[in-house]
Design a protein around this motif. Sequence first.
Motif: not given
Length: 222
Positions: A116-122, A176-181, A188-195
């Motif tokens: 979770e911390e890494r997701i926020n940071y990335a 919606d055409g963009v990637i929000n948080f 990423v939670l579903k596929t961590p390699s996307l981090l």
Amino acid sequence: MSASLDSSLDPMEEIRYRKKHGSMWAEIQKDTHFTFDELEQIMVIFFKIQKRDEKPVASDLISRAHFRDVLHTGLGMTDSYMMERVMVALDRGTSPYVTMATFAKAMSLYLRGSLEERINYAFTCYDLLSEGYLRRETMYQLMKKSLAKSSRDDDVEEAVKELVDIMLKRMDIDLDGVINFNDFRESVLKTPSLLESLGYCLPERPAVYSFIATWCPTWKSM
């Protein structure tokens, strides 16, 4: 890091340093994944880095240049473009110095951070305009910087456009055409390699293990 950094401190100098900053470390430790003893070791590394500055500004600061050297040579984070984003994610990137607290929190994230911390940071690293979402143009810029290192200029344009299309289809959950948080987090939670799909902003695990073995050999295995 250079050999000069791992030279032993004078015992009395280290004792004075620990006594001077111990109460501050007790507060900092609450925001990390370190025990107090582990944080002390991290702060001794900070002190050794600080001693490289010819004219230290304050006892709780190191130059950003020396911090980046730690990330580069100590943790294998070599992408110069992404390093600018890293500084923004860690401390807004507005000062030429890095505080003890920022250093400790960064080491906590890199050495023991949760997903979770890494997701926020990335996400913060990738959100170039601080909009709270990633536009197609932002993704294109990030991926182009990454691919340009290993591809010819005339190969990059089409490859990046195709990759951005793929990423949007895969990660734009609400269409919606963009990637929000939330899109980014759920993907990423579903596929961590996307981090780190938009750029390398974290040290690889072998570099983390090497850093700990070199600088913190008394730590328990993670």
